[in-house]
Design a protein around this motif. Structure first.
Motif, PDB file in Angstrom:
ATOM      1  N   VAL A   1       0.845  -1.203   0.000  1.00  0.00           N
ATOM      2  CA  VAL A   1       0.000   0.000   0.000  1.00  0.00           C
ATOM      3  C   VAL A   1       0.875   1.246   0.000  1.00  0.00           C
ATOM      4  O   VAL A   1       0.668   2.182  -0.789  1.00  0.00           O
ATOM      5  N   ALA A   2       1.864   1.280   0.887  1.00  0.00           N
ATOM      6  CA  ALA A   2       2.777   2.419   0.949  1.00  0.00           C
ATOM      7  C   ALA A   2       3.567   2.557  -0.344  1.00  0.00           C
ATOM      8  O   ALA A   2       3.754   3.662  -0.866  1.00  0.00           O
ATOM      9  N   GLU A   3       4.003   1.427  -0.877  1.00  0.00           N
ATOM     10  CA  GLU A   3       4.786   1.441  -2.112  1.00  0.00           C
ATOM     11  C   GLU A   3       3.953   1.942  -3.284  1.00  0.00           C
ATOM     12  O   GLU A   3       4.417   2.761  -4.093  1.00  0.00           O
ATOM     13  N   ALA A   4       2.703   1.454  -3.394  1.00  0.00           N
ATOM     14  CA  ALA A   4       1.817   1.892  -4.477  1.00  0.00           C
ATOM     15  C   ALA A   4       1.544   3.385  -4.382  1.00  0.00           C
ATOM     16  O   ALA A   4       1.493   4.095  -5.393  1.00  0.00           O
ATOM     17  N   ASN A   5       1.403   3.888  -3.158  1.00  0.00           N
ATOM     18  CA  ASN A   5       1.142   5.309  -2.957  1.00  0.00           C
ATOM     19  C   ASN A   5       2.287   6.156  -3.495  1.00  0.00           C
ATOM     20  O   ASN A   5       2.073   7.164  -4.181  1.00  0.00           O
ATOM     21  N   THR A   6       3.529   5.743  -3.198  1.00  0.00           N
ATOM     22  CA  THR A   6       4.688   6.499  -3.673  1.00  0.00           C
ATOM     23  C   THR A   6       4.843   6.375  -5.186  1.00  0.00           C
ATOM     24  O   THR A   6       5.219   7.337  -5.858  1.00  0.00           O
ATOM     25  N   TYR A   7       4.558   5.198  -5.738  1.00  0.00           N
ATOM     26  CA  TYR A   7       4.606   5.051  -7.196  1.00  0.00           C
ATOM     27  C   TYR A   7       3.593   5.975  -7.876  1.00  0.00           C
ATOM     28  O   TYR A   7       3.879   6.545  -8.941  1.00  0.00           O
ATOM     29  N   ASN A   8       2.424   6.126  -7.283  1.00  0.00           N
ATOM     30  CA  ASN A   8       1.435   7.042  -7.863  1.00  0.00           C
ATOM     31  C   ASN A   8       1.916   8.489  -7.790  1.00  0.00           C
ATOM     32  O   ASN A   8       1.713   9.269  -8.727  1.00  0.00           O
ATOM     33  N   HIS A   9       2.562   8.849  -6.686  1.00  0.00           N
ATOM     34  CA  HIS A   9       3.165  10.188  -6.597  1.00  0.00           C
ATOM     35  C   HIS A   9       4.208  10.368  -7.698  1.00  0.00           C
ATOM     36  O   HIS A   9       4.286  11.421  -8.342  1.00  0.00           O
ATOM     37  N   LEU A  10       5.013   9.346  -7.873  1.00  0.00           N
ATOM     38  CA  LEU A  10       6.064   9.392  -8.882  1.00  0.00           C
ATOM     39  C   LEU A  10       5.457   9.568 -10.271  1.00  0.00           C
ATOM     40  O   LEU A  10       5.959  10.366 -11.080  1.00  0.00           O
ATOM     41  N   GLY A  11       4.391   8.848 -10.553  1.00  0.00           N
ATOM     42  CA  GLY A  11       3.718   8.982 -11.842  1.00  0.00           C
ATOM     43  C   GLY A  11       3.194  10.392 -12.071  1.00  0.00           C
ATOM     44  O   GLY A  11       3.310  10.950 -13.165  1.00  0.00           O
ATOM     45  N   GLU A  12       2.652  10.989 -11.036  1.00  0.00           N
ATOM     46  CA  GLU A  12       2.129  12.353 -11.147  1.00  0.00           C
ATOM     47  C   GLU A  12       3.251  13.352 -11.434  1.00  0.00           C
ATOM     48  O   GLU A  12       3.072  14.302 -12.204  1.00  0.00           O
ATOM     49  N   ALA A  13       4.410  13.131 -10.796  1.00  0.00           N
ATOM     50  CA  ALA A  13       5.542  14.034 -11.018  1.00  0.00           C
ATOM     51  C   ALA A  13       6.063  13.910 -12.450  1.00  0.00           C
ATOM     52  O   ALA A  13       6.356  14.913 -13.115  1.00  0.00           O
ATOM     53  N   TYR A  14       6.191  12.679 -12.939  1.00  0.00           N
ATOM     54  CA  TYR A  14       6.623  12.473 -14.325  1.00  0.00           C
ATOM     55  C   TYR A  14       5.622  13.095 -15.304  1.00  0.00           C
ATOM     56  O   TYR A  14       5.998  13.637 -16.345  1.00  0.00           O
ATOM     57  N   GLN A  15       4.353  12.995 -14.962  1.00  0.00           N
ATOM     58  CA  GLN A  15       3.320  13.566 -15.818  1.00  0.00           C
ATOM     59  C   GLN A  15       3.461  15.080 -15.927  1.00  0.00           C
ATOM     60  O   GLN A  15       3.269  15.662 -17.006  1.00  0.00           O
ATOM     61  N   GLU A  16       3.825  15.706 -14.827  1.00  0.00           N
ATOM     62  CA  GLU A  16       3.968  17.169 -14.811  1.00  0.00           C
ATOM     63  C   GLU A  16       5.099  17.650 -15.718  1.00  0.00           C
ATOM     64  O   GLU A  16       5.036  18.753 -16.251  1.00  0.00           O
ATOM     65  N   ILE A  17       6.141  16.833 -15.886  1.00  0.00           N
ATOM     66  CA  ILE A  17       7.254  17.266 -16.748  1.00  0.00           C
ATOM     67  C   ILE A  17       7.129  16.695 -18.166  1.00  0.00           C
ATOM     68  O   ILE A  17       8.031  16.853 -18.979  1.00  0.00           O
ATOM     69  N   GLY A  18       6.002  16.019 -18.435  1.00  0.00           N
ATOM     70  CA  GLY A  18       5.746  15.532 -19.781  1.00  0.00           C
ATOM     71  C   GLY A  18       6.498  14.272 -20.164  1.00  0.00           C
ATOM     72  O   GLY A  18       6.604  13.952 -21.362  1.00  0.00           O
ATOM     73  N   ASP A  19       6.990  13.528 -19.197  1.00  0.00           N
ATOM     74  CA  ASP A  19       7.695  12.269 -19.466  1.00  0.00           C
ATOM     75  C   ASP A  19       6.668  11.142 -19.384  1.00  0.00           C
ATOM     76  O   ASP A  19       6.512  10.491 -18.350  1.00  0.00           O
ATOM     77  N   TYR A  20       5.962  10.907 -20.503  1.00  0.00           N
ATOM     78  CA  TYR A  20       4.837   9.982 -20.467  1.00  0.00           C
ATOM     79  C   TYR A  20       5.259   8.521 -20.382  1.00  0.00           C
ATOM     80  O   TYR A  20       4.521   7.687 -19.854  1.00  0.00           O
ATOM     81  N   GLN A  21       6.424   8.195 -20.904  1.00  0.00           N
ATOM     82  CA  GLN A  21       6.889   6.814 -20.807  1.00  0.00           C
ATOM     83  C   GLN A  21       7.086   6.416 -19.345  1.00  0.00           C
ATOM     84  O   GLN A  21       6.617   5.364 -18.901  1.00  0.00           O
TER      85      GLN A  21
END
Length: 356
Positions: free
Chosen positions: A221-241
């Motif tokens: 659960v904790a790991e998935a939460n951080t991965y989702n944060h990470l995905g949001e950060a990558y999304q903000e800089i336009g790194d879709y891969q």
């Protein structure tokens, strides 16, 4: 006299609240669902310094522990307004007994109860008192989690710099204690505060470091939460891969642990990312998965969100007829939820596409 053991809710519950994205953050709904007896910060102080009863210690201990346990159970059962009353009553006695440890534990749960009620000022007062007790007792382990609690509430208030300071201090203490759980949590939260301040590249590094500790802990659960944060950060800089990669791992972990909150978050992030690179077929599949999950859980709020996402999906592709159909379905659900604000927004969107 042998002191009764007081059970404590897991601290990860805080993380669940503070990390929910804006469009799924539903704590304010709880205020409408319940009619809590308002207890302000001043009321807590008044009760603690003006105890109404003078029990003998054994009777006082037994009654306070019972009140605490009832409050804990009420919080778990989704009645935080009742839990608040029990915790305040318990605190009065713990203060009279001079039991600082019990006061700290009670303030911790009292803060969570206020948080569920959307009473952020009272929640912050309670968690700051918890932190103050931990500092006074030089309890570094408790300080790590109390600082994260304070920082989480500061994030909700939009005080990102102050939140960043709290999380950084928590991470430093956790590092000195070699506390894997505390360091993973603190670094993940520090990344969140850094992202809110607009430094996404730094946030990404913090999330990646946090994940090394979260994997060691073995908490999906904790790991998935951080991965989702990470995905949001990558999304903000336009790194879709990397966005798709991070949300993909988050989704897999959330499914395995039946963590519905992070499952919805990961799906939403993936839909946005796939739409951005023109992978509409995959987005369509994910929306179907989202709707099935919302229906399985019989969660009208998530069904509403799914219908709205479908409407936006078809609107962007110029399929206005199907988009109108999903807006209409979303409006019906918003009315059943008596969410007039959402209903007005959906009606406005429906009016706009009818002109196209």
């Amino acid at each position: 006299m042998k002191q009764k053991k007081i059970r404590v809710l897991t601290r990860r519950r805080w993380e669940y609240y503070q990390n929910r994205p804006a469009y799924t953050f539903c704590l304010l709904i709880l205020v409408a669902l319940f009619s809590p007896v308002t207890a302000h910060a001043a009321d807590i102080t008044e009760q603690l310094h003006n105890p109404t009863s003078k029990f003998v210690p054994r009777q006082a201990r037994n009654e306070a522990d019972t009140l605490f346990q009832i409050g804990e159970r009420q919080l778990q059962q989704g009645t935080p307004h009742k839990a608040v009353q029990q915790f305040l009553a318990a605190l009065e006695t713990y203060h009279y007994l001079g039991d600082m440890r019990a006061q700290g534990l009670t303030y911790d749960l009292l803060g969570r109860a206020y948080l569920e009620l959307g009473q952020y000022k009272e929640a912050e007062d309670a968690v700051r008192r918890h932190l103050a007790i931990a500092r006074n007792n030089r309890d570094l382990g408790t300080q790590v989690f109390a600082l994260n609690n304070v920082g989480s509430l500061l994030l909700q208030k939009g005080e990102f710099s102050d939140a960043e300071t709290c999380f950084a201090e928590a991470a430093e203490i956790a590092r000195s204690l070699k506390n894997i759980e505390g360091e993973g949590l603190s670094l993940s939260n520090l990344g969140l505060a850094t992202a809110r301040l607009g430094d996404y590249n730094k946030a990404i590094k913090l999330y990646e470091t946090a994940l090394t500790y979260r994997r060691q802990l073995g908490n999906p659960v904790a790991e998935a939460n951080t991965y989702n944060h990470l995905g949001e950060a990558y999304q903000e800089i336009g790194d879709y891969q990397n966005t798709i990669g991070a949300f993909g791992v988050g989704l897999r972990l959330a499914k395995a642990s039946r963590d519905r909150v992070n499952q919805f978050r990961a799906i939403d992030g993936l839909v946005t990312a796939h739409n951005s690179v023109g992978r509409y077929e995959r987005s369509y599949e994910l929306l179907g998965e989202r709707l099935s999950l919302a229906q399985e859980l019989q969660n009208p709020q998530e069904q509403l969100q799914t219908f709205e996402s479908y409407a936006l999906f078809y609107e962007k592709q110029g399929n206005y007829k199907t988009a109108r159909n999903f807006y209409e379905r979303a409006i019906i659900v918003s009315r059943s939820l008596e969410d007039s604000k959402k209903e007005v927004l959906l009606l406005d969107r429906l009016t706009q596409i009818r002109k196209k």
